[in-house]
Design a protein around this motif. Structure first.
Motif, PDB file in Angstrom:
ATOM      1  N   TRP A 171      37.969  -2.910 -29.402  1.00  0.00           N
ATOM      2  CA  TRP A 171      38.865  -3.910 -28.816  1.00  0.00           C
ATOM      3  C   TRP A 171      39.243  -3.545 -27.386  1.00  0.00           C
ATOM      4  O   TRP A 171      39.447  -4.427 -26.553  1.00  0.00           O
ATOM      5  N   CYS A 172      39.324  -2.250 -27.108  1.00  0.00           N
ATOM      6  CA  CYS A 172      39.491  -1.812 -25.726  1.00  0.00           C
ATOM      7  C   CYS A 172      38.266  -2.194 -24.912  1.00  0.00           C
ATOM      8  O   CYS A 172      38.369  -2.667 -23.773  1.00  0.00           O
ATOM      9  N   VAL A 174      36.214  -4.669 -25.523  1.00  0.00           N
ATOM     10  CA  VAL A 174      36.213  -6.128 -25.330  1.00  0.00           C
ATOM     11  C   VAL A 174      37.084  -6.506 -24.136  1.00  0.00           C
ATOM     12  O   VAL A 174      36.690  -7.325 -23.295  1.00  0.00           O
ATOM     13  N   LEU A 175      38.256  -5.905 -24.058  1.00  0.00           N
ATOM     14  CA  LEU A 175      39.159  -6.201 -22.939  1.00  0.00           C
ATOM     15  C   LEU A 175      38.509  -5.834 -21.607  1.00  0.00           C
ATOM     16  O   LEU A 175      38.564  -6.605 -20.648  1.00  0.00           O
ATOM     17  N   ALA A 261      42.852  -8.101 -25.949  1.00  0.00           N
ATOM     18  CA  ALA A 261      41.442  -8.484 -25.892  1.00  0.00           C
ATOM     19  C   ALA A 261      41.254  -9.940 -26.293  1.00  0.00           C
ATOM     20  O   ALA A 261      40.494 -10.682 -25.657  1.00  0.00           O
ATOM     21  N   TYR A 265      39.790 -12.946 -24.134  1.00  0.00           N
ATOM     22  CA  TYR A 265      38.607 -13.643 -24.651  1.00  0.00           C
ATOM     23  C   TYR A 265      38.847 -15.140 -24.695  1.00  0.00           C
ATOM     24  O   TYR A 265      37.986 -15.920 -24.267  1.00  0.00           O
TER      25      TYR A 265
END
Length: 269
Positions: A171-172, A174-175, A261, A265
């Protein structure tokens, strides 16, 4: 992959039913996995690079660090796998950033699919690639003399722990992928972040050999906890505390970065 396969009926509110969304997620995950055969460089990243890490750390540093490559491999292999896993999470960021800049998400947006399916599908596929690389490195380690004295159950639990931690760190990634201007910036940020975290942990050296001020950081470093937990599960020994702290760190990372994230998104897709 066709539009028909990705586009089952939607509800009256325009939402995709949960089961349909799950099927779409797995379809997108499969898309990411089969794309490897069309991209030889990705195969290198997930196969050759892990092998290179094991050979370099074992035979270049082993004699100096532990007296022999075999002795160092027993200590360092779990840490090498943890480091490789963290680096591989950044491939998620790079892939998402590339899809974003090339308009892949624009094309997917025109289909009546769950908005989260491409994202969750990518993360799911990348976690499968993590498992592939981990098993590959363990297999190479066994060929070089490493032994899993913690039993097959320890191996399974250790693999599960590493995958759970990788899922949280994703998730980090993704951000970063959503905010970075291009894939090169993603890669630069990944190296800047991951290198110091891994090399100031117990992944490759015993923490007691570090200066006191660095030990203070290493003792709370999440990579230290994950490396110690994975090492303990593979070799046998006390693992309750490092496993607990690894899960605490994974939960904390997910709690912080998941909403950030997803907000980034949704703003992009």
């Amino acid at each position: 992959m066709t539009a028909t396969a990705l586009a089952p009926p939607v509800t009256a509110s325009g939402r995709v039913p949960p089961l349909a969304g799950l099927r779409q997620t797995f379809t997108m995950a499969w898309r990411s996995l089969v794309a490897v055969k069309h991209n030889p460089l990705e195969l290198v990243d997930y196969s050759i690079t892990p092998i290179m890490f094991v050979f370099l750390f074992t035979f270049v540093l082993g004699g100096q660090m532990a007296g022999s490559p075999e002795a160092y491999l027993k200590y360092a292999l779990p840490g090498i796998i943890v480091q490789n896993t963290l680096f591989m999470t950044m491939y998620t960021a790079m892939a998402l950033n590339t899809d974003l800049t090339k308009g892949v998400f624009d094309r997917l947006r025109s289909l009546p699919i769950a908005r989260s399916a491409p994202l969750i599908g990518r993360i799911t596929a990348d976690l499968a690639k993590h498992v592939w690389a981990l098993v590959l490195m363990i297999g190479l380690g066994l060929a070089l003399g490493f032994r899993i004295t913690g039993g097959f159950g320890g191996f399974l639990l250790g693999t599960l722990l590493v995958v759970v931690f990788a899922a949280a760190v994703s998730w980090c990634a993704v951000l970063i992928g959503m905010l970075a201007g291009d894939a090169e910036k993603v890669q630069a940020f990944a190296f800047t972040l991951i290198f110091p975290i891994t090399f100031t942990s117990s992944a490759f050296v015993i923490v007691d050999t570090m200066p006191g001020w660095l030990q203070a950081w290493s003792d709370v470093n999440p990579v230290t906890h994950l490396s110690d937990a994975f090492r303990g599960l593979l070799l046998g020994g006390a693992v309750a505390e490092p496993v607990m702290w690894s899960l605490v760190w994974a939960a904390g990372i997910a709690v912080v970065f998941y909403p950030l994230a997803m907000r980034a998104y949704r703003a992009k897709v």
